[in-house]
Design a protein around this motif. Structure first.
Motif, PDB file in Angstrom:
ATOM      1  N   ASP A 108      71.360 -32.108 -18.790  1.00  0.00           N
ATOM      2  CA  ASP A 108      69.995 -32.232 -18.279  1.00  0.00           C
ATOM      3  C   ASP A 108      69.947 -32.298 -16.759  1.00  0.00           C
ATOM      4  O   ASP A 108      68.856 -32.274 -16.169  1.00  0.00           O
ATOM      5  CB  ASP A 108      69.331 -33.498 -18.843  1.00  0.00           C
ATOM      6  CG  ASP A 108      68.956 -33.348 -20.313  1.00  0.00           C
ATOM      7  OD1 ASP A 108      68.506 -32.252 -20.690  1.00  0.00           O
ATOM      8  OD2 ASP A 108      69.106 -34.324 -21.075  1.00  0.00           O
ATOM      9  N   SER A 161      63.069 -40.018 -21.783  1.00  0.00           N
ATOM     10  CA  SER A 161      63.494 -39.591 -23.105  1.00  0.00           C
ATOM     11  C   SER A 161      62.328 -39.040 -23.915  1.00  0.00           C
ATOM     12  O   SER A 161      61.208 -39.565 -23.866  1.00  0.00           O
ATOM     13  CB  SER A 161      64.136 -40.763 -23.855  1.00  0.00           C
ATOM     14  OG  SER A 161      64.470 -40.395 -25.172  1.00  0.00           O
ATOM     15  N   THR A 162      62.600 -37.982 -24.667  1.00  0.00           N
ATOM     16  CA  THR A 162      61.582 -37.384 -25.534  1.00  0.00           C
ATOM     17  C   THR A 162      61.482 -38.112 -26.864  1.00  0.00           C
ATOM     18  O   THR A 162      60.613 -37.807 -27.673  1.00  0.00           O
ATOM     19  CB  THR A 162      61.915 -35.900 -25.791  1.00  0.00           C
ATOM     20  OG1 THR A 162      63.251 -35.807 -26.328  1.00  0.00           O
ATOM     21  CG2 THR A 162      61.859 -35.112 -24.502  1.00  0.00           C
ATOM     22  N   ARG A 163      62.379 -39.086 -27.103  1.00  0.00           N
ATOM     23  CA  ARG A 163      62.320 -39.865 -28.337  1.00  0.00           C
ATOM     24  C   ARG A 163      62.833 -41.267 -28.072  1.00  0.00           C
ATOM     25  O   ARG A 163      63.508 -41.519 -27.071  1.00  0.00           O
ATOM     26  CB  ARG A 163      63.158 -39.219 -29.456  1.00  0.00           C
ATOM     27  CG  ARG A 163      64.639 -39.100 -29.132  1.00  0.00           C
ATOM     28  CD  ARG A 163      65.377 -38.296 -30.186  1.00  0.00           C
ATOM     29  NE  ARG A 163      66.775 -38.089 -29.859  1.00  0.00           N
ATOM     30  CZ  ARG A 163      67.752 -38.904 -30.213  1.00  0.00           C
ATOM     31  NH1 ARG A 163      67.472 -39.993 -30.911  1.00  0.00           N
ATOM     32  NH2 ARG A 163      69.003 -38.659 -29.882  1.00  0.00           N
ATOM     33  N   ASP A 180      57.730 -45.284 -16.417  1.00  0.00           N
ATOM     34  CA  ASP A 180      58.634 -44.199 -16.814  1.00  0.00           C
ATOM     35  C   ASP A 180      60.043 -44.354 -16.250  1.00  0.00           C
ATOM     36  O   ASP A 180      60.861 -43.438 -16.380  1.00  0.00           O
ATOM     37  CB  ASP A 180      58.072 -42.844 -16.349  1.00  0.00           C
ATOM     38  CG  ASP A 180      56.746 -42.517 -16.989  1.00  0.00           C
ATOM     39  OD1 ASP A 180      56.615 -42.746 -18.204  1.00  0.00           O
ATOM     40  OD2 ASP A 180      55.842 -42.036 -16.287  1.00  0.00           O
ATOM     41  N   THR A 227      58.660 -37.277 -13.102  1.00  0.00           N
ATOM     42  CA  THR A 227      59.521 -37.390 -14.276  1.00  0.00           C
ATOM     43  C   THR A 227      59.961 -36.024 -14.777  1.00  0.00           C
ATOM     44  O   THR A 227      59.374 -34.992 -14.436  1.00  0.00           O
ATOM     45  CB  THR A 227      58.793 -38.118 -15.420  1.00  0.00           C
ATOM     46  OG1 THR A 227      57.625 -37.367 -15.788  1.00  0.00           O
ATOM     47  CG2 THR A 227      58.381 -39.516 -15.000  1.00  0.00           C
ATOM     48  N   CYS A 228      60.996 -36.045 -15.591  1.00  0.00           N
ATOM     49  CA  CYS A 228      61.506 -34.839 -16.237  1.00  0.00           C
ATOM     50  C   CYS A 228      61.901 -35.217 -17.664  1.00  0.00           C
ATOM     51  O   CYS A 228      62.650 -36.178 -17.860  1.00  0.00           O
ATOM     52  CB  CYS A 228      62.719 -34.295 -15.472  1.00  0.00           C
ATOM     53  SG  CYS A 228      63.538 -32.882 -16.264  1.00  0.00           S
ATOM     54  N   PRO A 229      61.412 -34.494 -18.668  1.00  0.00           N
ATOM     55  CA  PRO A 229      61.786 -34.830 -20.050  1.00  0.00           C
ATOM     56  C   PRO A 229      63.260 -34.521 -20.310  1.00  0.00           C
ATOM     57  O   PRO A 229      63.764 -33.465 -19.939  1.00  0.00           O
ATOM     58  CB  PRO A 229      60.869 -33.936 -20.894  1.00  0.00           C
ATOM     59  CG  PRO A 229      60.505 -32.802 -19.989  1.00  0.00           C
ATOM     60  CD  PRO A 229      60.460 -33.369 -18.611  1.00  0.00           C
ATOM     61  N   ASP A 269      66.701 -35.339 -23.250  1.00  0.00           N
ATOM     62  CA  ASP A 269      67.050 -35.714 -24.628  1.00  0.00           C
ATOM     63  C   ASP A 269      68.051 -36.852 -24.579  1.00  0.00           C
ATOM     64  O   ASP A 269      69.235 -36.642 -24.334  1.00  0.00           O
ATOM     65  CB  ASP A 269      67.631 -34.508 -25.367  1.00  0.00           C
ATOM     66  CG  ASP A 269      67.947 -34.818 -26.831  1.00  0.00           C
ATOM     67  OD1 ASP A 269      67.374 -35.799 -27.350  1.00  0.00           O
ATOM     68  OD2 ASP A 269      68.745 -34.088 -27.440  1.00  0.00           O
TER      69      ASP A 269
END
Length: 313
Positions: free
Chosen positions: A106, A126-128, A156, A194-196, A198
Motif C-alpha cells: 500500500d 483500514s477498509t475493514r 482517522d 487519508t488513503c484507504p 487493507d
C-alpha cells in the motif's frame, strides 16, 4: 527523491524477515518506475526482550540501506518512532508497524495520495475492522479524543502514515518523555488526508495495546499536549460553586421563613464529600501537570539509543 521507512520493532523476530522481503519488492518497483531514487529502512528496536534485535542485525548484513537503532529499554511506540524519524533522511517518511498488519504493497498508494491530494500527511485508513470489540472501542475513543484536541482528521489517525520532510524539524524540538507523533504532526500542518488501505490480521503474537494501555496513552496525550483537563476542572469548580451558592441561599430562606434548625447530617456529609472530591480532582489534574513539568526540568529524555549500526555511505 529519497524514501525513509521507519518501523518500531517489539517482539517481531518472526515477522521482520518477511517484512523486509516485501518492502524490497515494493521499493525496487518504485525505483524502477522513477518515483523514488533511493530508500532507507530504519528499524528501531524498542527494548524488545526476544531476538528481534539479532534478527534485525542479521537482515542488515544483507540489506545495506537498513539502519538498526536499538534503544536501551522499552520506551513505547511513539518514542521509538521519534528516534527513527529524527534519524531519517528521506524526502518522504513512512511509518508502519512490524507485525505485517500494514501492507508494504500500500506504500505506493500512500505516496501518490500525498501528491494527488496536495497533503503533507496521509493516514492509511483500514477498509475493514481489524481488531476485536474491546480494542476497536478503545481505538475509537482515542480517535475521538484526538478530534477534541483539534487534530485534523483526528478520527482517522493510524500508525500507517506518510508525511513530507518539511515536518521532520518539528520532532527535533520534542524534549518531553511523553510523545505523540500525531499531535506533533498536527502542529505543523492542517493539510492532512487519508488513503484507504487493507489492514491485515496479525499473523503472530498479540497486540501490545489493550484497554488499559490505550487508556494510559490517551491520558498521557491529553495531559501532555492539551489544557483541556484544566479547563474541565475550572468548569466543574465553577458549576459546583454555583450549586453551593444556590443551596446556601435556599437554606437561609428556609431558616428565616420556617425557623428550621440546622439538621441533616447526611445531606451535609454528602455535600462535603462531593465538594471535597471536586477539590481533590482539581488538585490531581494540577499535580499531573506539575509532575510533567518536573520530569521535563530534570531532563528525562524521550528515548536513549544504545547503539546505531548502518552500512549507508
Amino acid at each position: 527523491m529519497m524514501l525513509s521507512i521507519v518501523v518500531p520493532c517489539y517482539r517481531s523476530a518472526l515477522t521482520l524477515a518477511t517484512l523486509v522481503q516485501r518492502l524490497d519488492v515494493v521499493t525496487q518497483n518504485l525505483v524502477h518506475s522513477g518515483i523514488i531514487q533511493r530508500c532507507e529502512y530504519i528499524f528501531v528496536i524498542d527494548g524488545s526482550p526476544d531476538e528481534t534485535a539479532n534478527v534485525a542485525r542479521e537482515l542488515q548484513a544483507e540489506t545495506p540501506f537498513l539502519e538498526v537503532i536499538e534503544l536501551s529499554r522499552n520506551f513505547g511506540q511513539h518514542n521509538a518512532l521519534l528516534a527513527g524519524i529524527t534519524a531519517s533522511t528521506g524526502d518522504i517518511i513512512i511509518t508502519m508497524d512490524d507485525d505485517l498488519q500494514h501492507s508494504p504493497e500500500d506504500i505506493p498508494a500512500m505516496i501518490a495520495s500525498l501528491e494527488s491530494k496536495n497533503a503533507d500527511v496521509i493516514y492509511g485508513v483500514s477498509t475493514r475492522e481489524e481488531h476485536g470489540f474491546v480494542r476497536s472501542l478503545s481505538s475509537r475513543l482515542a480517535k475521538a479524543m484526538f478530534k477534541t484536541l483539534g487534530v485534523t482528521h483526528g478520527g482517522d489517525i493510524s500508525a500507517f502514515r506518510a508525511f513530507t520532510r518539511e515536518l521532520v524539524p518539528l520532532f527535533n524540538n520534542v524534549q518531553s518523555p511523553v510523545v505523540s507523533v500525531d499531535v506533533v504532526l498536527s502542529w505543523g500542518t492542517k493539510r492532512i488526508s487519508t488513503c484507504p488501505v487493507d489492514m491485515k490480521l496479525r499473523e503472530t503474537g498479540s497486540s501490545g495495546y489493550n484497554l488499559i494501555s490505550l487508556s494510559k496513552y490517551m491520558m498521557n496525550v491529553v495531559l501532555g499536549f492539551s489544557t483541556f483537563p484544566l479547563k474541565l476542572a475550572t468548569w466543574v469548580g465553577a458549576i459546583s460553586s454555583l450549586l453551593a451558592l444556590i443551596f446556601g441561599v435556599y437554606t437561609l430562606v428556609m431558616y428565616f421563613a420556617q425557623g428550621i434548625s440546622t439538621e441533616g447530617f447526611t445531606t451535609i456529609a454528602i455535600l462535603i464529600a462531593f465538594f471535597g472530591g471536586v477539590q481533590l480532582f482539581s488538585m490531581g489534574v494540577l499535580g499531573e501537570y506539575l509532575g510533567r513539568i518536573f520530569m521535563k526540568q530534570i531532563g528525562q529524555p524521550p528515548y536513549n539509543i544504545r547503539s546505531v549500526s548502518s552500512q549507508k555511505s
